[in-house]
Scaffold this motif. Sequence first.
Motif, PDB file in Angstrom:
ATOM      1  N   LEU A 144       0.830  -1.207   0.000  1.00  0.00           N
ATOM      2  CA  LEU A 144       0.000   0.000   0.000  1.00  0.00           C
ATOM      3  C   LEU A 144       0.868   1.263   0.000  1.00  0.00           C
ATOM      4  O   LEU A 144       0.366   2.368  -0.188  1.00  0.00           O
ATOM      5  N   VAL A 146       2.692   2.369   2.573  1.00  0.00           N
ATOM      6  CA  VAL A 146       2.675   3.057   3.861  1.00  0.00           C
ATOM      7  C   VAL A 146       4.092   3.247   4.401  1.00  0.00           C
ATOM      8  O   VAL A 146       4.380   4.231   5.073  1.00  0.00           O
ATOM      9  N   SER A 158      -2.274   5.996   1.640  1.00  0.00           N
ATOM     10  CA  SER A 158      -0.999   5.567   2.235  1.00  0.00           C
ATOM     11  C   SER A 158      -0.541   6.566   3.293  1.00  0.00           C
ATOM     12  O   SER A 158      -0.118   6.183   4.387  1.00  0.00           O
ATOM     13  N   ARG A 162      -0.391   6.000   7.299  1.00  0.00           N
ATOM     14  CA  ARG A 162       0.872   6.271   7.994  1.00  0.00           C
ATOM     15  C   ARG A 162       0.622   7.228   9.165  1.00  0.00           C
ATOM     16  O   ARG A 162       1.132   7.033  10.271  1.00  0.00           O
TER      17      ARG A 162
END
Lengths: 204, 529
Positions: A144, A146, A158, A162
């Motif tokens: 993804l 992240v 993302s 995060r």
Amino acid sequence: MEQSQSDSSQPRSESSLSRSESSLSRRDALAALSALGMSATAGCGARAPQGGSDDEGGKENKRRMEVESTVQTYVAVAEVVYPTTLSGIETFVRSFIAARLDREERGTAMRDAVTELQTVADEWYDSSFESLAPETRDSLLRELGVDEADEDPDGTVSARVRFYVVNELLLALYSSPTGGELVGIENPQGHPGGTDTYQRGPSR
Amino acid sequence: MSRRRQPSENVDVCVVGAGPAGALVAARLAEQGYKVVVLDAGPRFNPEDRLKRQERALRPAYDRPAVWDGDPKRDAHTASGEWFYPLNHARVKGIGGSTLHWQGMVMRLHQDDFASASERGAGVDWPIEYEDLQPYYAEAEQELGVAGGMDNPYAPPREGPFPMAPFEPSYSDSLFAEACAELGIDMHSVPNARNSEPYDGRSECVAYGTCQPVCPSGAKYDATVHIERAESHGATVIDRAPVQRLDHGSESVEAAVYVTPEGERHRQKAEMFVVACGGVETPRLLLLSESEQYPNGLANSSGLVGKYFMDHLFAGTGGVLDEPTRQNHVGFLTSGSHQFYDDADEDVGPFKLEFFNYAGPSPVELALSGDDWGDDLLGRLGEEYGNHVAVGGLVEQLPREDSYIGLDREQTDSHGNPVPDVHWNVGERALQTIERANEVQERILRELGAEITWQAGPDSTGPAYHHMGTTRMGTNPAESVVDPTLQTHDLANCWLVGSSVFPTGGAMNPTLTIAALAVRAADSLAEAL
């Protein structure tokens, strides 16, 4: 929560700092709450469901189930982003995340980010995020993007995962005494650990 | 809400700006029974939000201005000088002003700082001497709450101990002490406007480690202390009320014209006006108050309003040891050295040295900004945190007429006013002083056995965010803007208080001198009322 015990697996051999197991305590949870601007009494409304039936309060029960699902996802992410030598992760995460989720705007954004993560898990793996093996959760987060995303509360999925999920957990850990001690600082930034520790030499 | 921002009647003193200078003047005069109104452009921050602001300080998604709700439109500016100036990283607008994000270091200027031309052959002399300000320094230390020691042999004369005991030296101070002893360099404690014990109803320091830009405990002094004191003695404090101009006649200011968030425009009349908006906004407000009578701006018959903008420059050297150095437990300094300060002459200015307690990265900040997590992250934190050391320092910049605050009439702020242009030029002496400071820093680190990994030298220095000099103090109306009491030469009821009145800057953090001058100006104002 079949993966919830994975927080005490083997230490990494290349890191001398992680050779001994560390356990997150209630003190760490209180520290995280403090560093994150919450009080220990906040968050009662976001605790796990205590029972009840649809007849008695179906709407409230549904909300609590949703909150519990969100908390479980946070625990499942923590098991990936926290060091493997840590124990007590689930208790620690439950202690502070409930209060964080209770906040009006930020809590909603946190739940939305988790919902997006859950949706990705469902679409990509036909599974709930927390049911995936830790290695798969890790690779999902990386797929993804992240890991490489800069945290941003208003950014891409993302960046939001995060910000609202991964960094939420990392901030809580590394501003707590146990998280700091993992790298040799028992009073990390964000923790009001008093003016003794800066005077002390390293523990040998 | 709107009603609360109405002007008051029969006001003795209108203070523009709720930073340390304005807050101290307001508190002192309100305590004496004068009717005081304080106007500030920024908001009144809720003390309950400080932990949330601390989180912003730690998280990479927020830049420094965002910690205290900086507003790019409200705070628009340009920087046309040879040196870029990041103005909005250097200030906080709101009740408390830039003390909300300051470091909290409070040294007195040295005696020679007041006589730079006479004693060092550079810059100008102040119209007052250290001895004139000394009793006010003592009062300012009491007002702010200063923790300090009597162990600095290079400090100017003191009349007694500090209000609080100093903070104990850090572990890394003890490492530096061995190296400095070998080199014959004296270390001593650093005065902090930070409670080493409960003081003035505020907590002792509990070491959150984020002093700059936010102290959640309130142990670090900020000017909300004196705003609250002023209010407790009847002062009216109006936030989010940016003053647009000072309406005036030929010899006096008549009203401060301010706007409210609702767009209402008001005139606050008063007998006396105190402009205390810092080294950038004070000259800007005077320039914005231009009129037919004063086409070059208010109080500007000398043509020097905005001129001589100065800052301190940072000189630093850092490296790593092969042992733990225990950094980032606290966000303040405990040891420094003023040994080289009074060696200053025409070619090399005064500088002071600071032994860092927060060298290198903080683990929590590292953790939030990498591409890793889990054991990999822990491994990286172990590699990057733990063995850093650094010696910093501040260096004097001389006043130069080509370093100034002007108006950029090509750009306007959210109220349609020309924005401030920070035209910052530094000069050769300051750069030579940085080189000299770097030499001493390198010697210390090499004696310590450190591998030097970075240096802030003449080509990589930056400002310390101390805005000084732009409405200088003097006795000659042709060569200065305010007289030694801080009353403007041109207008009898207009006073300028703050670092804008410094004729030279020395190399000491300016806030204690700002506070001492404010206390002194309050006495002069009371005599004039």
